[in-house]
Design a protein around this motif. Sequence first.
Motif, PDB file in Angstrom:
ATOM      1  N   UNK A  64       0.822  -1.208   0.000  1.00 34.44           N
ATOM      2  CA  UNK A  64       0.000   0.000   0.000  1.00 34.44           C
ATOM      3  C   UNK A  64       0.863   1.267   0.000  1.00 34.44           C
ATOM      4  N   UNK A  65       2.173   1.120  -0.035  1.00 33.07           N
ATOM      5  CA  UNK A  65       3.078   2.270   0.095  1.00 33.07           C
ATOM      6  C   UNK A  65       2.857   3.340  -0.966  1.00 33.07           C
ATOM      7  N   UNK A  66       2.369   2.984  -2.132  1.00 32.83           N
ATOM      8  CA  UNK A  66       2.124   3.959  -3.202  1.00 32.83           C
ATOM      9  C   UNK A  66       0.657   4.381  -3.282  1.00 32.83           C
ATOM     10  N   UNK A  67      -0.135   4.004  -2.281  1.00 28.08           N
ATOM     11  CA  UNK A  67      -1.575   4.266  -2.331  1.00 28.08           C
ATOM     12  C   UNK A  67      -1.927   5.724  -2.093  1.00 28.08           C
ATOM     13  N   UNK A  68      -1.025   6.466  -1.460  1.00 29.78           N
ATOM     14  CA  UNK A  68      -1.299   7.886  -1.225  1.00 29.78           C
ATOM     15  C   UNK A  68      -2.540   8.099  -0.390  1.00 29.78           C
ATOM     16  N   UNK A  69      -3.411   8.971  -0.847  1.00 28.51           N
ATOM     17  CA  UNK A  69      -4.605   9.306  -0.066  1.00 28.51           C
ATOM     18  C   UNK A  69      -5.833   8.516  -0.509  1.00 28.51           C
ATOM     19  N   UNK A  70      -5.611   7.344  -1.082  1.00 28.79           N
ATOM     20  CA  UNK A  70      -6.743   6.490  -1.444  1.00 28.79           C
ATOM     21  C   UNK A  70      -7.363   5.897  -0.187  1.00 28.79           C
ATOM     22  N   UNK A  71      -8.479   5.245  -0.348  1.00 27.62           N
ATOM     23  CA  UNK A  71      -9.142   4.619   0.788  1.00 27.62           C
ATOM     24  C   UNK A  71      -8.222   3.579   1.443  1.00 27.62           C
ATOM     25  N   UNK A  74      -5.630   5.310   3.578  1.00 27.90           N
ATOM     26  CA  UNK A  74      -6.228   5.850   4.805  1.00 27.90           C
ATOM     27  C   UNK A  74      -6.523   4.746   5.814  1.00 27.90           C
ATOM     28  N   UNK A  75      -7.024   3.625   5.316  1.00 32.30           N
ATOM     29  CA  UNK A  75      -7.319   2.499   6.206  1.00 32.30           C
ATOM     30  C   UNK A  75      -6.034   1.983   6.841  1.00 32.30           C
ATOM     31  N   UNK A  76      -4.952   1.900   6.070  1.00 28.93           N
ATOM     32  CA  UNK A  76      -3.689   1.409   6.623  1.00 28.93           C
ATOM     33  C   UNK A  76      -3.123   2.407   7.639  1.00 28.93           C
ATOM     34  N   UNK A  77      -3.253   3.710   7.383  1.00 35.42           N
ATOM     35  CA  UNK A  77      -2.821   4.707   8.375  1.00 35.42           C
ATOM     36  C   UNK A  77      -3.592   4.543   9.688  1.00 35.42           C
ATOM     37  N   UNK A  78      -4.896   4.351   9.576  1.00 37.46           N
ATOM     38  CA  UNK A  78      -5.722   4.155  10.758  1.00 37.46           C
ATOM     39  C   UNK A  78      -5.336   2.862  11.484  1.00 37.46           C
ATOM     40  N   UNK A  79      -5.062   1.815  10.724  1.00 36.19           N
ATOM     41  CA  UNK A  79      -4.650   0.537  11.312  1.00 36.19           C
ATOM     42  C   UNK A  79      -3.333   0.681  12.062  1.00 36.19           C
ATOM     43  N   UNK A  80      -2.374   1.361  11.456  1.00 31.66           N
ATOM     44  CA  UNK A  80      -1.078   1.566  12.109  1.00 31.66           C
ATOM     45  C   UNK A  80      -1.258   2.375  13.395  1.00 31.66           C
ATOM     46  N   UNK A 117       3.042   9.571  14.103  1.00 33.53           N
ATOM     47  CA  UNK A 117       3.319   9.751  12.673  1.00 33.53           C
ATOM     48  C   UNK A 117       2.092   9.378  11.846  1.00 33.53           C
ATOM     49  N   UNK A 118       1.526   8.203  12.082  1.00 34.04           N
ATOM     50  CA  UNK A 118       0.367   7.767  11.297  1.00 34.04           C
ATOM     51  C   UNK A 118      -0.854   8.618  11.607  1.00 34.04           C
ATOM     52  N   UNK A 119      -1.031   9.005  12.872  1.00 28.55           N
ATOM     53  CA  UNK A 119      -2.169   9.854  13.223  1.00 28.55           C
ATOM     54  C   UNK A 119      -2.089  11.218  12.577  1.00 28.55           C
ATOM     55  N   UNK A 125      -4.728  13.923   5.799  1.00 24.06           N
ATOM     56  CA  UNK A 125      -5.502  13.430   4.657  1.00 24.06           C
ATOM     57  C   UNK A 125      -6.992  13.649   4.853  1.00 24.06           C
ATOM     58  N   UNK A 126      -7.454  13.582   6.090  1.00 26.30           N
ATOM     59  CA  UNK A 126      -8.867  13.838   6.371  1.00 26.30           C
ATOM     60  C   UNK A 126      -9.197  15.305   6.118  1.00 26.30           C
ATOM     61  N   UNK A 127      -8.294  16.218   6.490  1.00 26.56           N
ATOM     62  CA  UNK A 127      -8.579  17.642   6.295  1.00 26.56           C
ATOM     63  C   UNK A 127      -8.518  18.028   4.828  1.00 26.56           C
ATOM     64  N   UNK A 128      -7.739  17.305   4.024  1.00 28.99           N
ATOM     65  CA  UNK A 128      -7.681  17.576   2.594  1.00 28.99           C
ATOM     66  C   UNK A 128      -8.985  17.183   1.937  1.00 28.99           C
ATOM     67  N   UNK A 129      -9.596  16.082   2.405  1.00 26.02           N
ATOM     68  CA  UNK A 129     -10.843  15.593   1.835  1.00 26.02           C
ATOM     69  C   UNK A 129     -12.004  16.486   2.243  1.00 26.02           C
ATOM     70  N   UNK A 130     -11.991  16.962   3.484  1.00 29.85           N
ATOM     71  CA  UNK A 130     -13.122  17.733   4.004  1.00 29.85           C
ATOM     72  C   UNK A 130     -13.257  19.098   3.396  1.00 29.85           C
TER      73      UNK A 130
END
Length: 130
Positions: A64-71, A74-80, A117-119, A125-130
């Motif tokens: 997922x390292x190249x996934x950027x701000x895809x779903x 984001x899920x992997x950031x939240x998981x970490x 770091x992940x948070x 990424x959440x603020x960019x989407x909102x």
Amino acid sequence: MNAKNLFKFVAVVVSLFGLSLTFAPEFMAEQYLTNPSWLNDGVKMVARSYGTHLLAYGAACWYVRNAGSTLGGKVMLLTIMLSNLSLIVVHTLAVLNGIEKATGWGQVILSIVLAVWSGTLFRQQQSVVA
């Protein structure tokens, strides 16, 4: 401090821990447990199971390292973030209760860094989407 670097770093670190727990639980017991004689066949099985989970977690981070701000990213950031927040509690209690040696504090520090770091990246990424 972007998501790609985080995913690569996590992939390497958890893969090293995963390999160690899967193939050398005795070594990990010597490094972490205050009483390595607690390592019995049941504990080895749990360590190996957790090690294989960490290897899969590392592979997921690598892919997922190249996934950027895809779903998926984001899920992997939240998981970490969530898994490391849990590890902070578990390892802190283990050290304070005399189960782990002082080396457990290293895991706590690593987990704090990864959770922050992940948070941070997740919030960005959440603020960019909102």
